[in-house]
Write an enzyme that holds these catalytic residues in place. Structure first.
Site, PDB file in Angstrom:
ATOM      1  N   TYR A   1      -1.872  -1.176  10.545  1.00  0.00           N
ATOM      2  CA  TYR A   1      -2.027  -1.467   9.112  1.00  0.00           C
ATOM      3  C   TYR A   1      -0.820  -0.945   8.333  1.00  0.00           C
ATOM      4  O   TYR A   1      -0.209  -1.672   7.544  1.00  0.00           O
ATOM      5  CB  TYR A   1      -3.316  -0.814   8.586  1.00  0.00           C
ATOM      6  CG  TYR A   1      -3.520  -0.996   7.096  1.00  0.00           C
ATOM      7  CD1 TYR A   1      -3.933  -2.220   6.586  1.00  0.00           C
ATOM      8  CD2 TYR A   1      -3.273   0.041   6.198  1.00  0.00           C
ATOM      9  CE1 TYR A   1      -4.102  -2.406   5.221  1.00  0.00           C
ATOM     10  CE2 TYR A   1      -3.443  -0.135   4.836  1.00  0.00           C
ATOM     11  CZ  TYR A   1      -3.862  -1.363   4.353  1.00  0.00           C
ATOM     12  OH  TYR A   1      -4.020  -1.545   2.998  1.00  0.00           O
TER      13      TYR A   1
ATOM     14  N   SER B   1       0.870  -1.193   0.000  1.00  0.00           N
ATOM     15  CA  SER B   1       0.000   0.000   0.000  1.00  0.00           C
ATOM     16  C   SER B   1       0.900   1.234   0.000  1.00  0.00           C
ATOM     17  O   SER B   1       2.075   1.142   0.392  1.00  0.00           O
ATOM     18  CB  SER B   1      -0.841  -0.020   1.278  1.00  0.00           C
ATOM     19  OG  SER B   1      -1.448   1.226   1.516  1.00  0.00           O
TER      20      SER B   1
HETATM   21  N1  LIG Z   1      -8.811  -0.622  -1.059  1.00  0.00           N
HETATM   22  C1  LIG Z   1      -7.793   0.162  -0.805  1.00  0.00           C
HETATM   23  O1  LIG Z   1      -7.908   1.402  -0.722  1.00  0.00           O
HETATM   24  C2  LIG Z   1      -6.413  -0.435  -0.655  1.00  0.00           C
HETATM   25  C3  LIG Z   1      -5.316   0.434  -0.695  1.00  0.00           C
HETATM   26  C4  LIG Z   1      -4.036  -0.092  -0.554  1.00  0.00           C
HETATM   27  C5  LIG Z   1      -3.850  -1.450  -0.392  1.00  0.00           C
HETATM   28  N2  LIG Z   1      -4.943  -2.274  -0.351  1.00  0.00           N
HETATM   29  C6  LIG Z   1      -4.688  -3.711  -0.154  1.00  0.00           C
HETATM   30  O2  LIG Z   1      -5.260  -4.430  -1.221  1.00  0.00           O
HETATM   31  C7  LIG Z   1      -5.550  -5.760  -0.794  1.00  0.00           C
HETATM   32  C8  LIG Z   1      -6.964  -6.110  -1.198  1.00  0.00           C
HETATM   33  O3  LIG Z   1      -7.861  -5.255  -0.496  1.00  0.00           O
HETATM   34  P1  LIG Z   1      -9.249  -4.769  -1.094  1.00  0.00           P
HETATM   35  O4  LIG Z   1      -9.247  -3.289  -1.024  1.00  0.00           O
HETATM   36  O5  LIG Z   1      -9.553  -5.449  -2.367  1.00  0.00           O
HETATM   37  O6  LIG Z   1     -10.207  -5.278   0.087  1.00  0.00           O
HETATM   38  P2  LIG Z   1     -11.528  -6.158   0.063  1.00  0.00           P
HETATM   39  O7  LIG Z   1     -12.442  -5.718  -1.012  1.00  0.00           O
HETATM   40  O8  LIG Z   1     -12.013  -6.124   1.486  1.00  0.00           O
HETATM   41  O9  LIG Z   1     -10.998  -7.612  -0.278  1.00  0.00           O
HETATM   42  C9  LIG Z   1     -10.229  -8.346   0.643  1.00  0.00           C
HETATM   43  C10 LIG Z   1     -10.143  -9.780   0.169  1.00  0.00           C
HETATM   44  O10 LIG Z   1      -9.422 -10.545   1.142  1.00  0.00           O
HETATM   45  C11 LIG Z   1     -10.202 -11.673   1.511  1.00  0.00           C
HETATM   46  N3  LIG Z   1      -9.953 -12.033   2.904  1.00  0.00           N
HETATM   47  C12 LIG Z   1     -10.137 -11.222   3.994  1.00  0.00           C
HETATM   48  N4  LIG Z   1      -9.852 -11.911   5.102  1.00  0.00           N
HETATM   49  C13 LIG Z   1      -9.503 -13.163   4.713  1.00  0.00           C
HETATM   50  C14 LIG Z   1      -9.131 -14.350   5.403  1.00  0.00           C
HETATM   51  N5  LIG Z   1      -9.064 -14.383   6.752  1.00  0.00           N
HETATM   52  N6  LIG Z   1      -8.826 -15.455   4.700  1.00  0.00           N
HETATM   53  C15 LIG Z   1      -8.910 -15.439   3.343  1.00  0.00           C
HETATM   54  N7  LIG Z   1      -9.254 -14.366   2.638  1.00  0.00           N
HETATM   55  C16 LIG Z   1      -9.559 -13.241   3.314  1.00  0.00           C
HETATM   56  C17 LIG Z   1     -11.647 -11.240   1.287  1.00  0.00           C
HETATM   57  O11 LIG Z   1     -12.484 -12.340   1.003  1.00  0.00           O
HETATM   58  P3  LIG Z   1     -13.460 -13.077   2.046  1.00  0.00           P
HETATM   59  O12 LIG Z   1     -14.094 -12.033   2.900  1.00  0.00           O
HETATM   60  O13 LIG Z   1     -14.385 -13.797   1.127  1.00  0.00           O
HETATM   61  O14 LIG Z   1     -12.563 -14.000   2.794  1.00  0.00           O
HETATM   62  C18 LIG Z   1     -11.512 -10.411   0.015  1.00  0.00           C
HETATM   63  O15 LIG Z   1     -11.536 -11.239  -1.115  1.00  0.00           O
HETATM   64  C19 LIG Z   1      -5.305  -5.777   0.714  1.00  0.00           C
HETATM   65  O16 LIG Z   1      -4.043  -6.345   0.989  1.00  0.00           O
HETATM   66  C20 LIG Z   1      -5.322  -4.308   1.089  1.00  0.00           C
HETATM   67  O17 LIG Z   1      -4.570  -4.027   2.247  1.00  0.00           O
HETATM   68  C21 LIG Z   1      -6.208  -1.799  -0.475  1.00  0.00           C
END
Ligand SMILES: NC(=O)c1ccc[n+]([C@@H]2O[C@H](COP(=O)([O-])OP(=O)(O)OC[C@H]3O[C@@H](n4cnc5c(N)ncnc54)[C@H](OP(=O)(O)O)[C@@H]3O)[C@@H](O)[C@H]2O)c1
Length: 257
Positions: free
Chosen positions: A152, A139
């Site tokens: 985080y 991130s």
């Molecule tokens: N969105 C942002 O602004 C942003 C910015 C920078 C970095 N990121 C990073 O991008 C990555 C993806 O995030 P996102 O924004 O796409 O979030 P998201 O929409 O909440 O997706 C998170 C994914 O992780 C899975 N997950 C969560 N807990 C889990 C567990 N215990 N076991 C297995 N799978 C799990 C969820 O699926 P289930 O709930 O079905 O398990 C979901 O598919 C993360 O590493 C996040 O830190 C996001």
């Protein structure tokens, strides 16, 4: 039966991981999707199966033996994982000592421990004769401490360093290692993180998950060390490198008040 190359994406049921699955499928890459929500994985697998071969496994990455089970399933189904996208992650918004300790522990387990275990299984088990790809989702929070998301940001700094270190260790092997550092991206991240108000405040800076996914997959295929999607995010990360943290942290805090 001979093994076939597959791209393994964790957290593929929603957000950036789901967009990565679409991006890979559009490039003809066979997929192995992992998350907890079996119904979402099943729906996505059905959607993409007209383009590529898709396998999925519903697993909770909080369980320390999940990575081993994920790779055993791959072996049982004759999949060679030639690309791992270490994407599943979560955050939690709040003042450190006022937030339940278990929330912090879970963020550390998923964003660091599970990713390290997945990378270890991947590097040990995948076919070393094949070109291999490891995309670690960090991130822009990796570039400076972020008050109210202190744990985080620290986990993402870990992922960026982990990625850069591995990249050097593996420079003589056929392994591309890339850290993807998105800024705010439209996804399901913010509800569980209790960040709805923060998102509203920063809506103008949010990127689409599809855009971020495309840049990430492009980046690892082209062997970039780090991919920061979007001009504003690049400028933010650069400022965090150029100026002392005592100046940068109060600015970061303004976005997360
Ligand atoms: N969105 C942002 O602004 C942003 C910015 C920078 C970095 N990121 C990073 O991008 C990555 C993806 O995030 P996102 O924004 O796409 O979030 P998201 O929409 O909440 O997706 C998170 C994914 O992780 C899975 N997950 C969560 N807990 C889990 C567990 N215990 N076991 C297995 N799978 C799990 C969820 O699926 P289930 O709930 O079905 O398990 C979901 O598919 C993360 O590493 C996040 O830190 C996001």
């Amino acid at each position: 039966m001979p093994t076939k190359n597959f791209t393994l994406i964790t957290g593929a049921s929603k957000g950036i991981g789901k967009a990565m699955a679409h991006e890979c499928a559009s490039r003809g890459m066979d997929l192995y999707l992992v998350a907890r929500s079996e119904n979402l994985l099943q729906g996505l697998a059905q959607e993409l199966s007209s383009k590529v071969q898709v396998k999925f496994l519903s697993t909770d990455l909080f369980s320390p033996d999940a990575p081993q089970r994920i790779f055993e399933f791959a072996t049982q189904h004759q999949m060679n994982i030639n690309m791992l996208v270490n994407n599943a992650g979560m955050g939690f918004y709040g003042v450190f000592h006022e937030t339940d300790l278990q929330n912090h522990i879970r963020v550390m387990q998923l964003n660091m421990d599970a990713c390290v275990r997945m990378a270890h299984e991947f590097l040990q088990r995948s076919d070393k004769k094949e070109k291999r790809y490891l995309l670690n989702v960090a991130s822009t929070a990796a570039y400076q401490p972020v008050p109210n998301m202190t744990i985080y940001a620290a986990t993402k700094a870990f992922m960026l360093f982990f990625s850069r270190g591995l990249r050097h260790e593996l420079r003589k092997e056929k392994v591309n290692v890339t850290a993807l550092c998105p800024g705010g991206t439209e996804s399901d991240f913010f509800g569980p993180a209790q960040m709805e108000e923060v998102v509203k405040k920063n809506a103008q800076f949010m990127m689409k998950a599809e855009e971020v996914a495309k840049l990430g997959i492009n980046g690892v295929l082209k062997n970039k060390s780090v991919v920061i999607p979007g001009f504003t995010n690049k400028a933010g990360a650069l400022s965090a490198k150029l100026f002392p943290h005592d100046m940068v942290v109060p600015v970061a805090a303004k976005f997360f008040d």
